[in-house]
Scaffold this motif. Structure first.
Motif, PDB file in Angstrom:
ATOM      1  N   SER A   1      23.978  37.998  25.339  1.00 39.88           N
ATOM      2  CA  SER A   1      24.906  38.273  24.250  1.00 39.88           C
ATOM      3  C   SER A   1      26.278  37.687  24.556  1.00 39.88           C
ATOM      4  O   SER A   1      26.608  37.379  25.716  1.00 39.88           O
ATOM      5  N   GLU A   2      27.099  37.546  23.535  1.00 39.87           N
ATOM      6  CA  GLU A   2      28.443  36.996  23.737  1.00 39.87           C
ATOM      7  C   GLU A   2      29.273  37.850  24.687  1.00 39.87           C
ATOM      8  O   GLU A   2      29.978  37.294  25.543  1.00 39.87           O
ATOM      9  N   PRO A   3      29.238  39.198  24.606  1.00 41.48           N
ATOM     10  CA  PRO A   3      30.002  39.988  25.586  1.00 41.48           C
ATOM     11  C   PRO A   3      29.564  39.724  27.033  1.00 41.48           C
ATOM     12  O   PRO A   3      30.403  39.715  27.938  1.00 41.48           O
ATOM     13  N   VAL A   4      28.280  39.512  27.257  1.00 41.06           N
ATOM     14  CA  VAL A   4      27.804  39.211  28.609  1.00 41.06           C
ATOM     15  C   VAL A   4      28.325  37.853  29.054  1.00 41.06           C
ATOM     16  O   VAL A   4      28.785  37.678  30.194  1.00 41.06           O
ATOM     17  N   ARG A   5      28.276  36.867  28.165  1.00 40.08           N
ATOM     18  CA  ARG A   5      28.774  35.541  28.519  1.00 40.08           C
ATOM     19  C   ARG A   5      30.275  35.583  28.796  1.00 40.08           C
ATOM     20  O   ARG A   5      30.773  34.908  29.706  1.00 40.08           O
ATOM     21  N   GLU A   6      31.006  36.380  28.032  1.00 39.30           N
ATOM     22  CA  GLU A   6      32.441  36.533  28.273  1.00 39.30           C
ATOM     23  C   GLU A   6      32.698  37.214  29.616  1.00 39.30           C
ATOM     24  O   GLU A   6      33.642  36.849  30.341  1.00 39.30           O
ATOM     25  N   TYR A   7      31.859  38.180  29.970  1.00 39.67           N
ATOM     26  CA  TYR A   7      31.999  38.870  31.248  1.00 39.67           C
ATOM     27  C   TYR A   7      31.827  37.893  32.409  1.00 39.67           C
ATOM     28  O   TYR A   7      32.620  37.881  33.360  1.00 39.67           O
ATOM     29  N   VAL A   8      30.821  37.055  32.327  1.00 33.47           N
ATOM     30  CA  VAL A   8      30.604  36.035  33.359  1.00 33.47           C
ATOM     31  C   VAL A   8      31.816  35.118  33.465  1.00 33.47           C
ATOM     32  O   VAL A   8      32.298  34.808  34.567  1.00 33.47           O
ATOM     33  N   THR A   9      32.327  34.693  32.331  1.00 31.69           N
ATOM     34  CA  THR A   9      33.471  33.779  32.318  1.00 31.69           C
ATOM     35  C   THR A   9      34.707  34.430  32.916  1.00 31.69           C
ATOM     36  O   THR A   9      35.453  33.798  33.678  1.00 31.69           O
ATOM     37  N   ARG A  10      34.949  35.697  32.595  1.00 33.85           N
ATOM     38  CA  ARG A  10      36.127  36.380  33.115  1.00 33.85           C
ATOM     39  C   ARG A  10      36.027  36.614  34.620  1.00 33.85           C
ATOM     40  O   ARG A  10      37.031  36.570  35.333  1.00 33.85           O
ATOM     41  N   LEU A  11      34.831  36.855  35.121  1.00 32.33           N
ATOM     42  CA  LEU A  11      34.658  36.981  36.576  1.00 32.33           C
ATOM     43  C   LEU A  11      34.994  35.659  37.263  1.00 32.33           C
ATOM     44  O   LEU A  11      35.714  35.633  38.270  1.00 32.33           O
ATOM     45  N   ALA A  12      34.485  34.565  36.721  1.00 26.18           N
ATOM     46  CA  ALA A  12      34.782  33.257  37.311  1.00 26.18           C
ATOM     47  C   ALA A  12      36.268  32.951  37.228  1.00 26.18           C
ATOM     48  O   ALA A  12      36.864  32.428  38.186  1.00 26.18           O
ATOM     49  N   ASP A  13      36.876  33.284  36.104  1.00 26.09           N
ATOM     50  CA  ASP A  13      38.300  33.013  35.932  1.00 26.09           C
ATOM     51  C   ASP A  13      39.135  33.825  36.919  1.00 26.09           C
ATOM     52  O   ASP A  13      40.152  33.335  37.440  1.00 26.09           O
ATOM     53  N   TYR A  14      38.704  35.042  37.224  1.00 22.08           N
ATOM     54  CA  TYR A  14      39.420  35.859  38.212  1.00 22.08           C
ATOM     55  C   TYR A  14      39.437  35.151  39.570  1.00 22.08           C
ATOM     56  O   TYR A  14      40.471  35.124  40.251  1.00 22.08           O
ATOM     57  N   THR A  15      38.307  34.586  39.966  1.00 20.61           N
ATOM     58  CA  THR A  15      38.269  33.898  41.264  1.00 20.61           C
ATOM     59  C   THR A  15      39.193  32.683  41.261  1.00 20.61           C
ATOM     60  O   THR A  15      39.779  32.346  42.294  1.00 20.61           O
ATOM     61  N   ARG A  16      39.331  32.028  40.123  1.00 16.98           N
ATOM     62  CA  ARG A  16      40.217  30.855  40.058  1.00 16.98           C
ATOM     63  C   ARG A  16      41.679  31.266  40.171  1.00 16.98           C
ATOM     64  O   ARG A  16      42.495  30.533  40.734  1.00 16.98           O
ATOM     65  N   GLU A  17      42.010  32.428  39.630  1.00 17.01           N
ATOM     66  CA  GLU A  17      43.395  32.888  39.656  1.00 17.01           C
ATOM     67  C   GLU A  17      43.787  33.525  40.983  1.00 17.01           C
ATOM     68  O   GLU A  17      44.971  33.625  41.299  1.00 17.01           O
ATOM     69  N   HIS A  18      42.804  33.970  41.760  1.00 17.33           N
ATOM     70  CA  HIS A  18      43.097  34.717  42.987  1.00 17.33           C
ATOM     71  C   HIS A  18      42.593  34.020  44.247  1.00 17.33           C
ATOM     72  O   HIS A  18      42.467  34.648  45.307  1.00 17.33           O
ATOM     73  N   ALA A  19      42.311  32.734  44.156  1.00 17.06           N
ATOM     74  CA  ALA A  19      41.861  31.971  45.323  1.00 17.06           C
ATOM     75  C   ALA A  19      42.341  30.543  45.187  1.00 17.06           C
ATOM     76  O   ALA A  19      42.666  30.069  44.092  1.00 17.06           O
ATOM     77  N   ALA A  20      42.381  29.849  46.315  1.00 15.93           N
ATOM     78  CA  ALA A  20      42.785  28.443  46.281  1.00 15.93           C
ATOM     79  C   ALA A  20      41.780  27.597  45.513  1.00 15.93           C
ATOM     80  O   ALA A  20      42.136  26.626  44.848  1.00 15.93           O
ATOM     81  N   LEU A  21      40.520  27.962  45.607  1.00 11.24           N
ATOM     82  CA  LEU A  21      39.460  27.300  44.849  1.00 11.24           C
ATOM     83  C   LEU A  21      38.507  28.372  44.356  1.00 11.24           C
ATOM     84  O   LEU A  21      37.935  29.126  45.148  1.00 11.24           O
TER      85      LEU A  21
END
Length: 331
Positions: free
Chosen positions: A241-261
């Protein structure tokens, strides 16, 4: 150094529409059968075996990193032997060349022309043993194969068999005698797993099983490549579902904002596909956030570099992914 089964892999990749999916209970039963089969060789690691199968059914590849002697190669060999397909092995060494992996064009004296001699990458399950012992140029021979399911040699493209699954092992101890994998290659591995030392009871069991001859010699196939294709099609049809896909995207985005890579979009795709497999293992035809949470550590951690002084993965990267799971709620 290479070796392979005598079985010849199929080189045609059928369209998904031509593959009938397995019913959910049958797909679950396939995973159970392979897990039990491999478990006769790799003792006490059913969770790791299941995770390896998740990577396989998610149309991905697997990286096993650990200290020597804990069963990395045995896991790969017994997994390959459990599937009635073509198995190839490449022993990575410092003098290995890219053509030793992909193949090369050789002169055919009878015709006066050149013909393509296929390398060991043309298998359904390909074991790259101690992949970090080869220099980056040779490691990179797998980049196109792992991403696109093909290899290009002398301007000619050759399709790889379907399924095509790379299981690579690497030594986690001898850092001064190996070559780090390129970031682009690490990102192509769907999961990175470790086995760890067995418990005392498990090691006693192992010793009892290897007396006389090794149990990997007796492993028989319990699934065929057709079964794997059908199970993969079952996974592909699991609803996200779209909420699940958004959840995956937000998890990945968190790692980009809180890590060098942080995790790449390829990592997000891998996470969603693994979550689909996890749903199938629970005999559901839809993904829930718990599926994503279950798969995130083994899919995302090896893609994260916590700061510019750290390598990929490691304890700092584990903390970043754990923080993401704590800080990013599903919606």
């Amino acid at each position: 150094m290479t070796d392979s089964h005598t079985a010849r892999p199929e080189t045609e990749r059928p369209a998904d529409s031509s593959v009938d999916p397995l019913p959910l209970p049958d797909a679950r039963a396939l995973v159970d059968a392979v897990t039990e089969n491999v478990g006769r060789v790799v003792v006490g690691k059913d969770g790791v075996i299941e995770d390896a199968l998740v990577a396989l059914l998610a149309r991905g590849h697997l990286l096993l990193e650990d200290v020597p002697g804990v069963g990395k190669t045995m896991l790969a060999r017994s997994l390959a032997a459990s599937v009635d397909g073509a198995f190839s092995r490449v022993q990575f060494t410092p003098d290995l060349l890219p053509a030793d992996v992909t193949g090369t064009s050789v002169l055919d004296e009878s015709s006066g022309g050149f013909s393509f001699q296929r390398g060991p990458v043309f298998g359904n399950v390909v074991l790259g043993d101690e992949i970090n012992r080869a220099p980056p140029k040779t490691q990179a021979a797998l980049l196109e194969a792992m991403e696109e399911g093909q290899v290009t040699v002398d301007g000619e493209t050759h399709a790889l068999p379907d399924p095509f699954f790379v299981v690579a092992t690497q030594n986690a101890v001898e850092r001064d005698r190996v070559y780090d994998l390129p970031v682009a290659e690490i990102d192509r591995f769907t999961k990175k797993l470790t086995l760890g030392y067995p418990s005392v009871e498990e090691e006693v069991d192992v010793l009892g099983r290897v007396v006389g001859h090794h149990p990997v010699e007796d492993v028989q196939p319990v699934a065929g490549v057709g079964d794997l294709r059908r199970a993969r099609e079952t996974v592909a049809r699991v609803e996200t579902s779209e909420p699940v896909r958004e959840y995956v995207t937000r998890l990945a985005d968190y790692t980009r904002e809180h890590a060098a890579l942080g995790a790449s979009p390829r990592g997000s795709i891998a996470l969603l596909r693994c979550a689909q497999v996890r749903a199938v293992l629970d005999e559901r035809d839809y993904v829930i956030p718990d599926d994503v949470k279950r798969e995130a550590p083994s899919v995302l951690t090896h893609r994260v570099r916590a700061d510019r002084t750290d390598g990929l993965g490691g304890e700092a990267a584990e903390r970043v992914v754990a923080s993401a799971l704590d800080a990013v709620p599903p919606e």
